[in-house]
Design a protein around this motif. Sequence first.
Motif, PDB file in Angstrom:
ATOM      1  N   ILE A  67       0.961  -1.475  -0.132  1.00  0.00           N
ATOM      2  CA  ILE A  67      -0.006  -0.040  -0.004  1.00  0.00           C
ATOM      3  C   ILE A  67       0.947   1.172   0.131  1.00  0.00           C
ATOM      4  O   ILE A  67       1.913   1.334   0.731  1.00  0.00           O
ATOM      5  CB  ILE A  67      -0.844  -0.024   1.232  1.00  0.00           C
ATOM      6  CG1 ILE A  67      -1.859  -1.096   1.213  1.00  0.00           C
ATOM      7  CG2 ILE A  67      -1.499   1.413   1.394  1.00  0.00           C
ATOM      8  CD1 ILE A  67      -2.998  -1.299   2.067  1.00  0.00           C
ATOM      9  N   GLN A  68       0.480   2.181  -0.763  1.00  0.00           N
ATOM     10  CA  GLN A  68       1.080   3.418  -0.826  1.00  0.00           C
ATOM     11  C   GLN A  68       0.201   4.419  -0.159  1.00  0.00           C
ATOM     12  O   GLN A  68      -0.952   4.623  -0.286  1.00  0.00           O
ATOM     13  CB  GLN A  68       1.413   3.869  -2.177  1.00  0.00           C
ATOM     14  CG  GLN A  68       2.381   5.187  -2.288  1.00  0.00           C
ATOM     15  CD  GLN A  68       2.498   5.772  -3.909  1.00  0.00           C
ATOM     16  OE1 GLN A  68       1.560   6.263  -4.536  1.00  0.00           O
ATOM     17  NE2 GLN A  68       3.770   5.406  -4.315  1.00  0.00           N
ATOM     18  N   ASN A  95       4.717   8.186  -0.958  1.00  0.00           N
ATOM     19  CA  ASN A  95       4.487   8.862  -2.218  1.00  0.00           C
ATOM     20  C   ASN A  95       5.384  10.380  -2.116  1.00  0.00           C
ATOM     21  O   ASN A  95       4.704  11.292  -1.572  1.00  0.00           O
ATOM     22  CB  ASN A  95       3.149   9.001  -2.756  1.00  0.00           C
ATOM     23  CG  ASN A  95       3.133   9.651  -4.088  1.00  0.00           C
ATOM     24  OD1 ASN A  95       3.915  10.578  -4.511  1.00  0.00           O
ATOM     25  ND2 ASN A  95       2.215   9.126  -5.002  1.00  0.00           N
ATOM     26  N   PHE A  96       6.447  10.674  -2.580  1.00  0.00           N
ATOM     27  CA  PHE A  96       7.051  11.943  -2.607  1.00  0.00           C
ATOM     28  C   PHE A  96       7.309  12.405  -4.194  1.00  0.00           C
ATOM     29  O   PHE A  96       7.957  13.097  -4.195  1.00  0.00           O
ATOM     30  CB  PHE A  96       8.241  12.072  -1.821  1.00  0.00           C
ATOM     31  CG  PHE A  96       8.259  11.523  -0.341  1.00  0.00           C
ATOM     32  CD1 PHE A  96       7.305  12.297   0.346  1.00  0.00           C
ATOM     33  CD2 PHE A  96       8.994  10.503   0.187  1.00  0.00           C
ATOM     34  CE1 PHE A  96       7.177  11.708   1.745  1.00  0.00           C
ATOM     35  CE2 PHE A  96       8.961  10.129   1.429  1.00  0.00           C
ATOM     36  CZ  PHE A  96       7.925  10.821   2.301  1.00  0.00           C
ATOM     37  N   GLY A  97       6.491  11.652  -5.069  1.00  0.00           N
ATOM     38  CA  GLY A  97       6.621  12.087  -6.254  1.00  0.00           C
ATOM     39  C   GLY A  97       5.288  12.569  -7.220  1.00  0.00           C
ATOM     40  O   GLY A  97       5.684  12.970  -8.472  1.00  0.00           O
ATOM     41  N   SER A 137       9.270   1.793   2.064  1.00  0.00           N
ATOM     42  CA  SER A 137       9.718   2.328   0.985  1.00  0.00           C
ATOM     43  C   SER A 137       9.339   3.665   0.597  1.00  0.00           C
ATOM     44  O   SER A 137       8.436   4.093   1.108  1.00  0.00           O
ATOM     45  CB  SER A 137       9.639   1.190  -0.132  1.00  0.00           C
ATOM     46  OG  SER A 137       8.255   1.326  -0.566  1.00  0.00           O
ATOM     47  N   ALA A 138      10.118   4.558  -0.026  1.00  0.00           N
ATOM     48  CA  ALA A 138       9.568   5.812  -0.538  1.00  0.00           C
ATOM     49  C   ALA A 138       9.958   5.965  -2.269  1.00  0.00           C
ATOM     50  O   ALA A 138      10.877   5.385  -2.681  1.00  0.00           O
ATOM     51  CB  ALA A 138      10.552   6.928   0.043  1.00  0.00           C
ATOM     52  N   SER A 163      13.882   1.521   3.809  1.00  0.00           N
ATOM     53  CA  SER A 163      14.552   0.375   3.541  1.00  0.00           C
ATOM     54  C   SER A 163      14.825   0.590   1.941  1.00  0.00           C
ATOM     55  O   SER A 163      15.787  -0.238   1.536  1.00  0.00           O
ATOM     56  CB  SER A 163      13.425  -0.734   3.536  1.00  0.00           C
ATOM     57  OG  SER A 163      12.727  -0.610   4.561  1.00  0.00           O
ATOM     58  N   VAL A 164      14.055   1.080   1.169  1.00  0.00           N
ATOM     59  CA  VAL A 164      14.263   1.079  -0.187  1.00  0.00           C
ATOM     60  C   VAL A 164      13.714   2.399  -0.831  1.00  0.00           C
ATOM     61  O   VAL A 164      13.129   3.073  -0.207  1.00  0.00           O
ATOM     62  CB  VAL A 164      13.694  -0.143  -0.987  1.00  0.00           C
ATOM     63  CG1 VAL A 164      13.744  -0.033  -2.607  1.00  0.00           C
ATOM     64  CG2 VAL A 164      13.765  -1.194  -0.388  1.00  0.00           C
ATOM     65  N   LEU A 165      14.523   3.006  -1.811  1.00  0.00           N
ATOM     66  CA  LEU A 165      14.118   4.173  -2.414  1.00  0.00           C
ATOM     67  C   LEU A 165      14.218   3.975  -3.958  1.00  0.00           C
ATOM     68  O   LEU A 165      14.972   3.625  -4.749  1.00  0.00           O
ATOM     69  CB  LEU A 165      15.069   5.299  -2.331  1.00  0.00           C
ATOM     70  CG  LEU A 165      15.311   6.490  -2.865  1.00  0.00           C
ATOM     71  CD1 LEU A 165      13.876   7.274  -2.391  1.00  0.00           C
ATOM     72  CD2 LEU A 165      16.286   7.371  -2.651  1.00  0.00           C
TER      73      LEU A 165
END
Length: 314
Positions: A67-68, A95-97, A137-138, A163-165
């Motif tokens: 889930i985001q 969500n930073f995009g 994650s991001a 953990s992950v980008l």
Amino acid sequence: MQIILAPMEGVVDHLMRDMLTQIGGFDLCVTEFIRIVDQLLPARVFQRICPELAQQGYTAAGTPVRIQLLGQEPNWLAENAFRAVSLGSHGVDLNFGCPAKTVNKSRGGAVLLKQPEQLYQIVKAVREAVPSQHTVSAKIRLGYDDTSLTLENAHAIAAAGASVLTVHARTKADGYRPPAYWPWIAKIKQQVNIPLIANGEIWDRDSALLCQQQANCQDIMLGRGVLAMPNLAQSIRQNSHAMPWPQVLTLLMQYSEYEVSGDKGKYYANRIKQWFTYLKRQYPEAELLFQQLRTLRKSNEILTQLQIALQQAA
């Protein structure tokens, strides 16, 4: 190599995830975003955006779903992230995009790329709230107006414990205009010590390999490319051709039956036409059929045209 199905607002819903993961090649799906403002959302909101929670967070094909969340308030994002994983989400994505004006005006999505400290606070709060066995994650773009804060943003997210980008290799100002600036991902990789996932302008196996080379990154996220070629993930893995047009038509019929009979039937006409805008990139036949569908508004009229096209292609 991991291949992840990107979250695409208004396009990749659970029906599309089900269909694309049955074709195969994906290791993970990320949902459309859930907007977090100032409250802990009820379970039904998560279950609506991610019905796979009823199957321990997997699609019918067995692909895990994450889930985001989108928002700007660290504590509320943290509480909702904990709820998401408690309900069965395979980690949580931030969500930073998102480049949408309505989202950015309310201080969500890509506009946060102007505020590295806020990115840090959000990721830190979510990481502390989510049990350590779950991935946080991001996803970012290279920046908002420019790339002046790219490395600082990546540092902030990594330092906060992500953990992950995932990096969509364009700024918000770039929109979706080619090219994607994959070498920037290699620059980020030199600066941060968490795994990276490359995203942007991957339309076929050749562009996937070039992306991996220029980004110095094996893991990739596919978005619009998989709508243009539904078996893109398999093509990248196995060096296979695009699926034949009659098979695509069968998928379109399957998707139509999903959507029309499901709870999103009222959006069907717009969604199927949006899919065609991508299919036209790979299939000349899609352009011809789209011209017949373009002015149709009723689901039954669109279904009839698809059925005729399938019979003619058989």
